[in-house]
Design a protein around this motif. Structure first.
Motif, PDB file in Angstrom:
ATOM      1  N   LEU A  95       5.181   5.084  -8.307  1.00  0.00           N
ATOM      2  CA  LEU A  95       4.871   6.318  -7.593  1.00  0.00           C
ATOM      3  C   LEU A  95       5.592   6.394  -6.241  1.00  0.00           C
ATOM      4  O   LEU A  95       5.371   7.316  -5.464  1.00  0.00           O
ATOM      5  CB  LEU A  95       3.353   6.427  -7.383  1.00  0.00           C
ATOM      6  CG  LEU A  95       2.551   6.675  -8.655  1.00  0.00           C
ATOM      7  CD1 LEU A  95       1.066   6.450  -8.401  1.00  0.00           C
ATOM      8  CD2 LEU A  95       2.806   8.092  -9.168  1.00  0.00           C
ATOM      9  N   GLY A  96       6.440   5.412  -5.963  1.00  0.00           N
ATOM     10  CA  GLY A  96       7.262   5.450  -4.754  1.00  0.00           C
ATOM     11  C   GLY A  96       6.719   4.674  -3.573  1.00  0.00           C
ATOM     12  O   GLY A  96       7.232   4.777  -2.466  1.00  0.00           O
ATOM     13  N   ASN A  97       5.683   3.870  -3.791  1.00  0.00           N
ATOM     14  CA  ASN A  97       5.123   3.060  -2.704  1.00  0.00           C
ATOM     15  C   ASN A  97       5.054   1.609  -3.171  1.00  0.00           C
ATOM     16  O   ASN A  97       4.020   1.161  -3.655  1.00  0.00           O
ATOM     17  CB  ASN A  97       3.733   3.580  -2.324  1.00  0.00           C
ATOM     18  CG  ASN A  97       3.187   2.923  -1.069  1.00  0.00           C
ATOM     19  OD1 ASN A  97       3.827   2.084  -0.464  1.00  0.00           O
ATOM     20  ND2 ASN A  97       1.993   3.313  -0.681  1.00  0.00           N
ATOM     21  N   PRO A  98       6.160   0.870  -3.025  1.00  0.00           N
ATOM     22  CA  PRO A  98       6.169  -0.526  -3.471  1.00  0.00           C
ATOM     23  C   PRO A  98       5.040  -1.323  -2.830  1.00  0.00           C
ATOM     24  O   PRO A  98       4.808  -1.237  -1.631  1.00  0.00           O
ATOM     25  CB  PRO A  98       7.534  -1.042  -3.005  1.00  0.00           C
ATOM     26  CG  PRO A  98       8.367   0.178  -2.830  1.00  0.00           C
ATOM     27  CD  PRO A  98       7.427   1.260  -2.416  1.00  0.00           C
ATOM     28  N   MET A  99       4.338  -2.061  -3.658  1.00  0.00           N
ATOM     29  CA  MET A  99       3.188  -2.842  -3.212  1.00  0.00           C
ATOM     30  C   MET A  99       3.109  -4.060  -4.123  1.00  0.00           C
ATOM     31  O   MET A  99       3.161  -3.915  -5.339  1.00  0.00           O
ATOM     32  CB  MET A  99       1.936  -1.967  -3.343  1.00  0.00           C
ATOM     33  CG  MET A  99       0.691  -2.537  -2.747  1.00  0.00           C
ATOM     34  SD  MET A  99      -0.712  -1.381  -2.893  1.00  0.00           S
ATOM     35  CE  MET A  99      -0.198  -0.057  -1.816  1.00  0.00           C
ATOM     36  N   SER A 100       2.979  -5.229  -3.546  1.00  0.00           N
ATOM     37  CA  SER A 100       2.892  -6.436  -4.370  1.00  0.00           C
ATOM     38  C   SER A 100       1.457  -6.639  -4.848  1.00  0.00           C
ATOM     39  O   SER A 100       0.511  -6.073  -4.299  1.00  0.00           O
ATOM     40  CB  SER A 100       3.343  -7.662  -3.559  1.00  0.00           C
ATOM     41  OG  SER A 100       2.379  -7.961  -2.558  1.00  0.00           O
ATOM     42  N   GLU A 145      -8.286  -5.588  -1.735  1.00  0.00           N
ATOM     43  CA  GLU A 145      -9.568  -5.780  -2.425  1.00  0.00           C
ATOM     44  C   GLU A 145     -10.507  -6.697  -1.647  1.00  0.00           C
ATOM     45  O   GLU A 145     -11.705  -6.471  -1.611  1.00  0.00           O
ATOM     46  CB  GLU A 145      -9.348  -6.390  -3.811  1.00  0.00           C
ATOM     47  CG  GLU A 145      -8.885  -5.420  -4.839  1.00  0.00           C
ATOM     48  CD  GLU A 145      -8.836  -6.059  -6.210  1.00  0.00           C
ATOM     49  OE1 GLU A 145      -9.181  -5.353  -7.163  1.00  0.00           O
ATOM     50  OE2 GLU A 145      -8.473  -7.239  -6.334  1.00  0.00           O
ATOM     51  N   ARG A 146      -9.941  -7.720  -1.040  1.00  0.00           N
ATOM     52  CA  ARG A 146     -10.772  -8.682  -0.304  1.00  0.00           C
ATOM     53  C   ARG A 146     -11.075  -8.237   1.113  1.00  0.00           C
ATOM     54  O   ARG A 146     -11.788  -8.932   1.833  1.00  0.00           O
ATOM     55  CB  ARG A 146     -10.084 -10.041  -0.287  1.00  0.00           C
ATOM     56  CG  ARG A 146     -10.018 -10.681  -1.660  1.00  0.00           C
ATOM     57  CD  ARG A 146      -9.390 -12.040  -1.586  1.00  0.00           C
ATOM     58  NE  ARG A 146      -8.110 -11.939  -0.882  1.00  0.00           N
ATOM     59  CZ  ARG A 146      -7.073 -12.727  -1.063  1.00  0.00           C
ATOM     60  NH1 ARG A 146      -7.155 -13.709  -1.907  1.00  0.00           N
ATOM     61  NH2 ARG A 146      -5.962 -12.569  -0.394  1.00  0.00           N
ATOM     62  N   GLY A 147     -10.530  -7.102   1.515  1.00  0.00           N
ATOM     63  CA  GLY A 147     -10.768  -6.598   2.861  1.00  0.00           C
ATOM     64  C   GLY A 147      -9.962  -7.309   3.923  1.00  0.00           C
ATOM     65  O   GLY A 147     -10.265  -7.236   5.100  1.00  0.00           O
ATOM     66  N   GLN A 148      -8.898  -8.001   3.516  1.00  0.00           N
ATOM     67  CA  GLN A 148      -8.053  -8.731   4.444  1.00  0.00           C
ATOM     68  C   GLN A 148      -6.865  -7.905   4.924  1.00  0.00           C
ATOM     69  O   GLN A 148      -6.112  -8.349   5.770  1.00  0.00           O
ATOM     70  CB  GLN A 148      -7.540 -10.018   3.800  1.00  0.00           C
ATOM     71  CG  GLN A 148      -8.639 -10.996   3.477  1.00  0.00           C
ATOM     72  CD  GLN A 148      -8.114 -12.234   2.776  1.00  0.00           C
ATOM     73  OE1 GLN A 148      -7.031 -12.227   2.208  1.00  0.00           O
ATOM     74  NE2 GLN A 148      -8.895 -13.292   2.802  1.00  0.00           N
ATOM     75  N   ARG A 149      -6.698  -6.727   4.358  1.00  0.00           N
ATOM     76  CA  ARG A 149      -5.595  -5.845   4.744  1.00  0.00           C
ATOM     77  C   ARG A 149      -6.108  -4.415   4.723  1.00  0.00           C
ATOM     78  O   ARG A 149      -6.781  -3.995   3.794  1.00  0.00           O
ATOM     79  CB  ARG A 149      -4.432  -5.967   3.766  1.00  0.00           C
ATOM     80  CG  ARG A 149      -3.243  -5.094   4.121  1.00  0.00           C
ATOM     81  CD  ARG A 149      -2.196  -5.138   2.995  1.00  0.00           C
ATOM     82  NE  ARG A 149      -0.998  -4.410   3.315  1.00  0.00           N
ATOM     83  CZ  ARG A 149      -0.851  -3.085   3.219  1.00  0.00           C
ATOM     84  NH1 ARG A 149      -1.870  -2.327   2.853  1.00  0.00           N
ATOM     85  NH2 ARG A 149       0.302  -2.509   3.506  1.00  0.00           N
ATOM     86  N   GLY A 150      -5.781  -3.700   5.761  1.00  0.00           N
ATOM     87  CA  GLY A 150      -6.131  -2.292   5.833  1.00  0.00           C
ATOM     88  C   GLY A 150      -5.102  -1.446   5.097  1.00  0.00           C
ATOM     89  O   GLY A 150      -4.074  -1.935   4.651  1.00  0.00           O
ATOM     90  N   CYS A 151      -5.409  -0.174   4.975  1.00  0.00           N
ATOM     91  CA  CYS A 151      -4.523   0.773   4.302  1.00  0.00           C
ATOM     92  C   CYS A 151      -4.322   1.979   5.187  1.00  0.00           C
ATOM     93  O   CYS A 151      -5.263   2.427   5.844  1.00  0.00           O
ATOM     94  CB  CYS A 151      -5.148   1.274   3.006  1.00  0.00           C
ATOM     95  SG  CYS A 151      -5.245   0.072   1.721  1.00  0.00           S
ATOM     96  N   ASP A 152      -3.122   2.523   5.148  1.00  0.00           N
ATOM     97  CA  ASP A 152      -2.937   3.812   5.795  1.00  0.00           C
ATOM     98  C   ASP A 152      -3.159   4.896   4.738  1.00  0.00           C
ATOM     99  O   ASP A 152      -3.383   4.616   3.562  1.00  0.00           O
ATOM    100  CB  ASP A 152      -1.571   3.920   6.473  1.00  0.00           C
ATOM    101  CG  ASP A 152      -0.404   3.757   5.521  1.00  0.00           C
ATOM    102  OD1 ASP A 152      -0.575   3.963   4.301  1.00  0.00           O
ATOM    103  OD2 ASP A 152       0.703   3.446   5.995  1.00  0.00           O
ATOM    104  N   VAL A 153      -3.135   6.133   5.179  1.00  0.00           N
ATOM    105  CA  VAL A 153      -3.433   7.241   4.271  1.00  0.00           C
ATOM    106  C   VAL A 153      -2.465   7.267   3.095  1.00  0.00           C
ATOM    107  O   VAL A 153      -2.876   7.510   1.956  1.00  0.00           O
ATOM    108  CB  VAL A 153      -3.400   8.584   5.039  1.00  0.00           C
ATOM    109  CG1 VAL A 153      -3.553   9.755   4.092  1.00  0.00           C
ATOM    110  CG2 VAL A 153      -4.496   8.613   6.083  1.00  0.00           C
ATOM    111  N   ASP A 154      -1.184   6.992   3.345  1.00  0.00           N
ATOM    112  CA  ASP A 154      -0.199   6.991   2.258  1.00  0.00           C
ATOM    113  C   ASP A 154      -0.559   5.971   1.184  1.00  0.00           C
ATOM    114  O   ASP A 154      -0.456   6.248  -0.006  1.00  0.00           O
ATOM    115  CB  ASP A 154       1.208   6.713   2.798  1.00  0.00           C
ATOM    116  CG  ASP A 154       1.741   7.829   3.671  1.00  0.00           C
ATOM    117  OD1 ASP A 154       1.253   8.980   3.531  1.00  0.00           O
ATOM    118  OD2 ASP A 154       2.640   7.562   4.483  1.00  0.00           O
ATOM    119  N   ASP A 155      -0.972   4.773   1.609  1.00  0.00           N
ATOM    120  CA  ASP A 155      -1.383   3.743   0.646  1.00  0.00           C
ATOM    121  C   ASP A 155      -2.578   4.215  -0.171  1.00  0.00           C
ATOM    122  O   ASP A 155      -2.618   4.049  -1.392  1.00  0.00           O
ATOM    123  CB  ASP A 155      -1.769   2.440   1.361  1.00  0.00           C
ATOM    124  CG  ASP A 155      -0.596   1.689   1.944  1.00  0.00           C
ATOM    125  OD1 ASP A 155       0.539   1.875   1.459  1.00  0.00           O
ATOM    126  OD2 ASP A 155      -0.821   0.901   2.891  1.00  0.00           O
TER     127      ASP A 155
END
Length: 76
Positions: free
Chosen positions: A31-36, A44-54
């Motif tokens: 979908l155009g948003n590379p994510m590992s 999922e573990r709450g160790q990384r936040g997300c911006d609106v695009d994510d």
């Protein structure tokens, strides 16, 4: 956007049943948003936040409405 990681984590875990982290990451990349898959795991573990695009891409990849990731599934 400040996001409660517990809500997002619970929403992602509930909506990705039958979909591996690697598959979710691949859908996000398509979908155009590379994510590992590591990034998906950290979200999922709450160790990384997300911006609106994510959040938008994750919702599209999971085929759920965007608000489900923000507020959790609506139980009837």
């Amino acid at each position: 956007m400040k996001q409660d990681h517990r809500t997002l984590r619970n929403s992602v875990q509930l909506t990705q049943r039958g979909l591996s982290q690697r598959q979710l990451a691949a859908r996000c990349a398509a979908l155009g948003n590379p994510m590992s898959n590591t990034t998906v795991s950290r979200i999922e573990r709450g160790q990384r936040g997300c911006d609106v695009d994510d959040l938008i891409v994750i919702a599209q990849a999971l085929r759920v409405p965007f608000p489900v990731l923000l507020h959790g599934p609506i139980l009837q």
